[in-house]
Scaffold this active site. Structure first.
Site: not given
Length: 179
Positions: A23, A87, A103, A105, A107, A120, A123
């Site tokens: 991102r 994060n 990052d 994943d 959070d 997450d 993830e």
């Protein structure tokens, strides 16, 4: 130490462990930068996702990027209070072009009433397997998650009452002087 300067508009880039961009934010206005952290604000900022989707941030957000911790904290200033999105990520770095971090994943979302939710986790487990996160990294990230939870519960660091408001006021003064 190489760091951005007060008033600089900087890019913010988030990557994944495999080195792929995750991102990017088109700009963040630097409010403070020292050997420990960089603090920026995003106001109506364009965000580009890895899949090309583009969206704009809705509310002002104070972004706290520690240089030596494995997390960063986004303090979203809303009408009904400050929401925190944390994060679990590599320590942030400034390379002269952008603030960059990986990052990982996991959070943590903290609400204005100090309640929180870990996000997450599935993830994280998927990417942990797919990208072969080392065991040492898992230990660091789990420890940092616990530290963030404790910081939120005790209202210290970026969760301290008035932290976001102070930096938003700094931003408003900066914009006023800029006119």
């Amino acid at each position: 130490m190489n760091k951005p300067k007060l008033g600089d508009e900087v890019l913010i880039h988030s990557y994944k462990h495999d080195g792929k961009i995750h991102r990017s934010w088109s700009k963040g206005l630097v409010l403070d930068a020292n050997e420990d952290h960089t603090i920026v604000i995003n106001v109506k900022t364009l965000v580009t996702e890895a899949d090309g989707r583009v969206w704009c941030t809705r509310e002002p957000a104070i972004c706290y990027f520690p240089n030596h911790e494995w997390y960063n904290v986004i303090c979203m200033i809303r009408n009904n209070g400050v929401y925190f999105y944390c994060n679990l990520a590599s320590p942030s770095l400034w390379d002269g072009e952008a603030i960059k971090y990986i990052d990982y994943d996991l959070d943590l979302k903290v609400f204005p009433d100090c309640k929180y939710k870990v996000l997450d986790e599935e993830e994280y487990r998927q990417h942990q397997r797919k990208m072969h996160y080392p065991d040492e990294l898992d230990i660091i990230l789990r420890s940092q998650l616990e530290e963030l939870i404790e910081m939120a519960k005790t209202s210290i660091g970026p969760f301290k009452h008035g932290f976001s408001e102070h930096w938003y006021h700094v931003y408003q003064e900066f914009k006023r002087k800029e006119k």
